[in-house]
Motif scaffolding. Structure first.
Motif, PDB file in Angstrom:
ATOM      1  N   ARG A   1      -1.904   9.186  -3.475  1.00 35.77           N
ATOM      2  CA  ARG A   1      -2.076  10.548  -3.268  1.00 35.77           C
ATOM      3  C   ARG A   1      -2.362  10.739  -1.735  1.00 35.77           C
ATOM      4  O   ARG A   1      -2.635   9.965  -0.976  1.00 35.77           O
ATOM      5  CB  ARG A   1      -3.166  11.119  -4.134  1.00 35.77           C
ATOM      6  N   PRO A   2      -2.248  12.032  -1.241  1.00 38.02           N
ATOM      7  CA  PRO A   2      -2.442  12.248   0.075  1.00 38.02           C
ATOM      8  C   PRO A   2      -3.587  12.043   0.506  1.00 38.02           C
ATOM      9  O   PRO A   2      -4.496  12.580  -0.396  1.00 38.02           O
ATOM     10  CB  PRO A   2      -1.786  13.784   0.284  1.00 38.02           C
ATOM     11  N   GLY A   3      -3.956  11.430   1.551  1.00 39.69           N
ATOM     12  CA  GLY A   3      -5.424  11.071   1.884  1.00 39.69           C
ATOM     13  C   GLY A   3      -5.923  10.186   1.379  1.00 39.69           C
ATOM     14  O   GLY A   3      -7.338   9.574   1.769  1.00 39.69           O
ATOM     15  N   SER A   4      -5.458   9.456   0.150  1.00 38.29           N
ATOM     16  CA  SER A   4      -6.321   8.568  -0.575  1.00 38.29           C
ATOM     17  C   SER A   4      -6.263   7.194   0.173  1.00 38.29           C
ATOM     18  O   SER A   4      -7.598   6.474   0.223  1.00 38.29           O
ATOM     19  CB  SER A   4      -5.625   8.229  -1.818  1.00 38.29           C
ATOM     20  N   LEU A   5      -5.203   6.761   0.947  1.00 38.85           N
ATOM     21  CA  LEU A   5      -5.192   5.707   1.586  1.00 38.85           C
ATOM     22  C   LEU A   5      -6.272   5.556   2.792  1.00 38.85           C
ATOM     23  O   LEU A   5      -6.746   4.730   2.880  1.00 38.85           O
ATOM     24  CB  LEU A   5      -3.902   5.072   2.260  1.00 38.85           C
ATOM     25  N   GLU A   6      -6.343   6.742   3.474  1.00 37.56           N
ATOM     26  CA  GLU A   6      -7.199   6.751   4.454  1.00 37.56           C
ATOM     27  C   GLU A   6      -8.794   6.597   3.919  1.00 37.56           C
ATOM     28  O   GLU A   6      -9.571   5.938   4.596  1.00 37.56           O
ATOM     29  CB  GLU A   6      -7.109   7.967   5.242  1.00 37.56           C
ATOM     30  N   ALA A   7      -9.094   7.217   2.940  1.00 36.57           N
ATOM     31  CA  ALA A   7     -10.219   7.172   2.347  1.00 36.57           C
ATOM     32  C   ALA A   7     -10.635   5.507   1.469  1.00 36.57           C
ATOM     33  O   ALA A   7     -11.684   5.167   1.833  1.00 36.57           O
ATOM     34  CB  ALA A   7     -10.349   8.254   0.982  1.00 36.57           C
ATOM     35  N   THR A   8      -9.567   5.039   1.084  1.00 38.72           N
ATOM     36  CA  THR A   8      -9.471   3.550   0.880  1.00 38.72           C
ATOM     37  C   THR A   8      -9.902   2.631   2.016  1.00 38.72           C
ATOM     38  O   THR A   8     -10.869   1.799   1.781  1.00 38.72           O
ATOM     39  CB  THR A   8      -8.346   3.201   0.008  1.00 38.72           C
ATOM     40  N   TYR A   9      -9.327   2.672   3.226  1.00 39.30           N
ATOM     41  CA  TYR A   9      -9.436   1.959   4.154  1.00 39.30           C
ATOM     42  C   TYR A   9     -11.124   2.334   4.873  1.00 39.30           C
ATOM     43  O   TYR A   9     -11.602   1.145   5.097  1.00 39.30           O
ATOM     44  CB  TYR A   9      -8.688   2.127   5.204  1.00 39.30           C
ATOM     45  N   ALA A  10     -11.395   3.424   4.701  1.00 39.65           N
ATOM     46  CA  ALA A  10     -12.915   3.781   5.134  1.00 39.65           C
ATOM     47  C   ALA A  10     -13.928   3.018   4.094  1.00 39.65           C
ATOM     48  O   ALA A  10     -14.790   2.412   4.495  1.00 39.65           O
ATOM     49  CB  ALA A  10     -12.994   5.228   5.207  1.00 39.65           C
ATOM     50  N   PHE A  11     -13.496   3.374   2.910  1.00 41.88           N
ATOM     51  CA  PHE A  11     -14.402   2.612   1.800  1.00 41.88           C
ATOM     52  C   PHE A  11     -14.325   1.105   1.697  1.00 41.88           C
ATOM     53  O   PHE A  11     -15.465   0.396   1.665  1.00 41.88           O
ATOM     54  CB  PHE A  11     -14.109   3.113   0.316  1.00 41.88           C
ATOM     55  N   ALA A  12     -13.226   0.318   1.974  1.00 40.20           N
ATOM     56  CA  ALA A  12     -13.460  -1.008   2.327  1.00 40.20           C
ATOM     57  C   ALA A  12     -13.953  -1.314   3.526  1.00 40.20           C
ATOM     58  O   ALA A  12     -14.798  -2.332   3.333  1.00 40.20           O
ATOM     59  CB  ALA A  12     -11.990  -1.447   2.732  1.00 40.20           C
ATOM     60  N   ALA A  13     -14.110  -0.599   4.604  1.00 41.34           N
ATOM     61  CA  ALA A  13     -15.012  -1.191   5.734  1.00 41.34           C
ATOM     62  C   ALA A  13     -16.214  -0.918   5.366  1.00 41.34           C
ATOM     63  O   ALA A  13     -17.411  -1.791   5.798  1.00 41.34           O
ATOM     64  CB  ALA A  13     -14.772  -0.045   7.104  1.00 41.34           C
ATOM     65  N   TYR A  14     -16.696   0.034   4.520  1.00 39.85           N
ATOM     66  CA  TYR A  14     -18.212   0.316   4.052  1.00 39.85           C
ATOM     67  C   TYR A  14     -18.569  -0.836   3.224  1.00 39.85           C
ATOM     68  O   TYR A  14     -19.843  -1.387   3.152  1.00 39.85           O
ATOM     69  CB  TYR A  14     -18.335   1.589   3.446  1.00 39.85           C
ATOM     70  N   ALA A  15     -17.744  -1.054   2.200  1.00 39.97           N
ATOM     71  CA  ALA A  15     -18.105  -2.169   1.034  1.00 39.97           C
ATOM     72  C   ALA A  15     -18.270  -3.586   1.994  1.00 39.97           C
ATOM     73  O   ALA A  15     -19.223  -4.179   1.724  1.00 39.97           O
ATOM     74  CB  ALA A  15     -17.169  -2.291   0.137  1.00 39.97           C
TER      75      ALA A  15
ATOM     76  N   PHE B   1       0.786  -1.095  -0.051  1.00 36.66           N
ATOM     77  CA  PHE B   1      -0.157   0.026  -0.135  1.00 36.66           C
ATOM     78  C   PHE B   1       0.863   1.302  -0.098  1.00 36.66           C
ATOM     79  O   PHE B   1       0.467   2.313   0.265  1.00 36.66           O
ATOM     80  CB  PHE B   1      -1.077  -0.050   1.332  1.00 36.66           C
ATOM     81  N   GLU B   2       2.112   1.035  -0.205  1.00 35.86           N
ATOM     82  CA  GLU B   2       2.757   2.178  -0.456  1.00 35.86           C
ATOM     83  C   GLU B   2       2.939   2.529  -1.827  1.00 35.86           C
ATOM     84  O   GLU B   2       3.575   3.703  -2.407  1.00 35.86           O
ATOM     85  CB  GLU B   2       4.611   1.970   0.016  1.00 35.86           C
ATOM     86  N   LEU B   3       2.369   1.734  -2.631  1.00 34.04           N
ATOM     87  CA  LEU B   3       2.396   2.252  -3.976  1.00 34.04           C
ATOM     88  C   LEU B   3       0.742   2.665  -4.347  1.00 34.04           C
ATOM     89  O   LEU B   3      -0.121   2.384  -4.008  1.00 34.04           O
ATOM     90  CB  LEU B   3       2.388   0.970  -5.042  1.00 34.04           C
ATOM     91  N   ALA B   4       0.657   3.778  -5.394  1.00 36.57           N
ATOM     92  CA  ALA B   4      -0.620   4.200  -5.712  1.00 36.57           C
ATOM     93  C   ALA B   4      -1.465   3.226  -6.697  1.00 36.57           C
ATOM     94  O   ALA B   4      -2.475   3.240  -6.413  1.00 36.57           O
ATOM     95  CB  ALA B   4      -0.388   5.383  -6.707  1.00 36.57           C
ATOM     96  N   TRP B   5      -0.767   2.323  -7.297  1.00 38.69           N
ATOM     97  CA  TRP B   5      -1.498   1.342  -8.010  1.00 38.69           C
ATOM     98  C   TRP B   5      -2.053   0.423  -7.091  1.00 38.69           C
ATOM     99  O   TRP B   5      -3.422   0.039  -7.418  1.00 38.69           O
ATOM    100  CB  TRP B   5      -0.503   0.611  -8.829  1.00 38.69           C
ATOM    101  N   THR B   6      -1.740   0.130  -5.897  1.00 36.72           N
ATOM    102  CA  THR B   6      -2.483  -0.748  -4.860  1.00 36.72           C
ATOM    103  C   THR B   6      -3.683  -0.213  -4.357  1.00 36.72           C
ATOM    104  O   THR B   6      -4.724  -0.620  -4.289  1.00 36.72           O
ATOM    105  CB  THR B   6      -1.498  -1.318  -3.956  1.00 36.72           C
ATOM    106  N   GLN B   7      -3.483   1.108  -4.001  1.00 43.19           N
ATOM    107  CA  GLN B   7      -4.626   1.895  -3.734  1.00 43.19           C
ATOM    108  C   GLN B   7      -5.704   2.169  -4.886  1.00 43.19           C
ATOM    109  O   GLN B   7      -7.043   1.843  -4.491  1.00 43.19           O
ATOM    110  CB  GLN B   7      -4.419   3.535  -3.394  1.00 43.19           C
ATOM    111  N   ARG B   8      -5.390   2.220  -6.220  1.00 43.32           N
ATOM    112  CA  ARG B   8      -6.507   2.235  -6.984  1.00 43.32           C
ATOM    113  C   ARG B   8      -7.198   0.763  -7.161  1.00 43.32           C
ATOM    114  O   ARG B   8      -8.241   0.722  -7.484  1.00 43.32           O
ATOM    115  CB  ARG B   8      -5.712   2.816  -8.304  1.00 43.32           C
TER     116      ARG B   8
END
Length: 261
Positions: free
Chosen positions: A242-256, A177-184
């Motif tokens: 991108r700054p803040g994108s990982l935090e948003a991704t983890y929150a989206f994962a919990a939502y999903a 998750f240090e890579l932008a690709w993984t976040q996307r």
């Protein structure tokens, strides 16, 4: 005579033609057909996609046939050009491919960019089989609908429901998750799974993101838009999220994952 076009990329079409001729020769009279599934079958393949194939034979490769297929794939990623390193697919037997009771049977599998074949269930999922049945592109052999049976919506939904819990932890086992690709990739995968859970069908990556932006809670639209717009960045080991994108991704994962129940 002009070569048939299967994808938007001439180099990839040439590679697929060569692969099909080679495996037909290797499999001999057991060869049934060769097909594309995945992004290119869904009409969404681009230069950042891998190219997913399935070769159908009357029986699973073994012995000298298996050894020759292994030698073929050992050399393909060493060839010049972009697409030689971006093939992914399996060699399936028609018995397990043709009926949903065969879901989960291990097939001889070529992972994206790898030289070694393994026995794996990767391509033998309801997700992949649905794409193959409804959108598969025939490289050689009979129409795909004569080889792959209908995949019931219930099977697609059940697979999606089982995949949701722990999806994030699963990605962590093989991607950083240090890579932008993984976040996307993570956001896109959750969208695709939610789409399948809702519809009993399978969407392309951009299709699933567009669906999510329209159908999921509005607070996720900025995240889904970011993922769609950043696809052109491709896989880059020096590209951080991108700054803040990982935090948003983890929150989206919990939502999903809350939809698993």
């Amino acid at each position: 005579m002009r070569s048939p076009r299967f994808t938007p990329f001439e180099e990839l079409d040439a590679l697929l033609g060569d692969l099909t001729r080679s495996v037909r020769d290797i499999l001999g009279d057991t060869f049934v057909g060769a097909y594309l599934q995945g992004s290119f079958a869904l009409g969404a393949g681009d230069r950042h996609s891998d190219c997913d194939f399935v070769v159908a034979a009357t029986r699973l490769p073994s012995g000298a046939t298996e050894a020759t297929l292994r030698r073929l794939h050992d050399g393909i990623p060493l060839r010049p050009g972009h697409w030689a390193r971006h093939l992914e697919g399996s060699y399936a037997d028609t018995a397990s491919l043709g009926d949903v009771t065969g879901l989960g049977t291990p097939w001889l599998f070529n992972d994206h960019g790898h030289r070694e074949l393994t026995w794996d269930t990767h391509c033998n999922s309801a997700h992949a089989r649905w794409i193959l049945r409804h959108h598969g592109i025939t490289l050689a052999g009979p129409p795909v609908t004569e080889v792959v049976d209908v995949v019931p919506p219930e099977a697609v939904r059940a697979e999606a429901r089982a995949e949701l819990p722990g999806l994030l932890d699963s990605v962590r086992t093989w991607a950083s998750f240090e890579l932008a690709w993984t976040q996307r990739y993570t956001v896109t995968t959750y969208c695709r799974v939610l789409y399948s859970l809702r519809t009993g069908e399978v969407a392309s990556k951009p299709g699933a993101l567009a669906w999510g932006a329209a159908e999921l809670a509005p607070r996720w639209r900025p995240l889904l838009t970011q993922v769609r717009e950043d696809r052109g960045r491709g896989w880059n080991p020096a590209d951080p999220p991108r700054p803040g994108s990982l935090e948003a991704t983890y929150a989206f994962a919990a939502y999903a994952e809350s939809f698993a129940g």
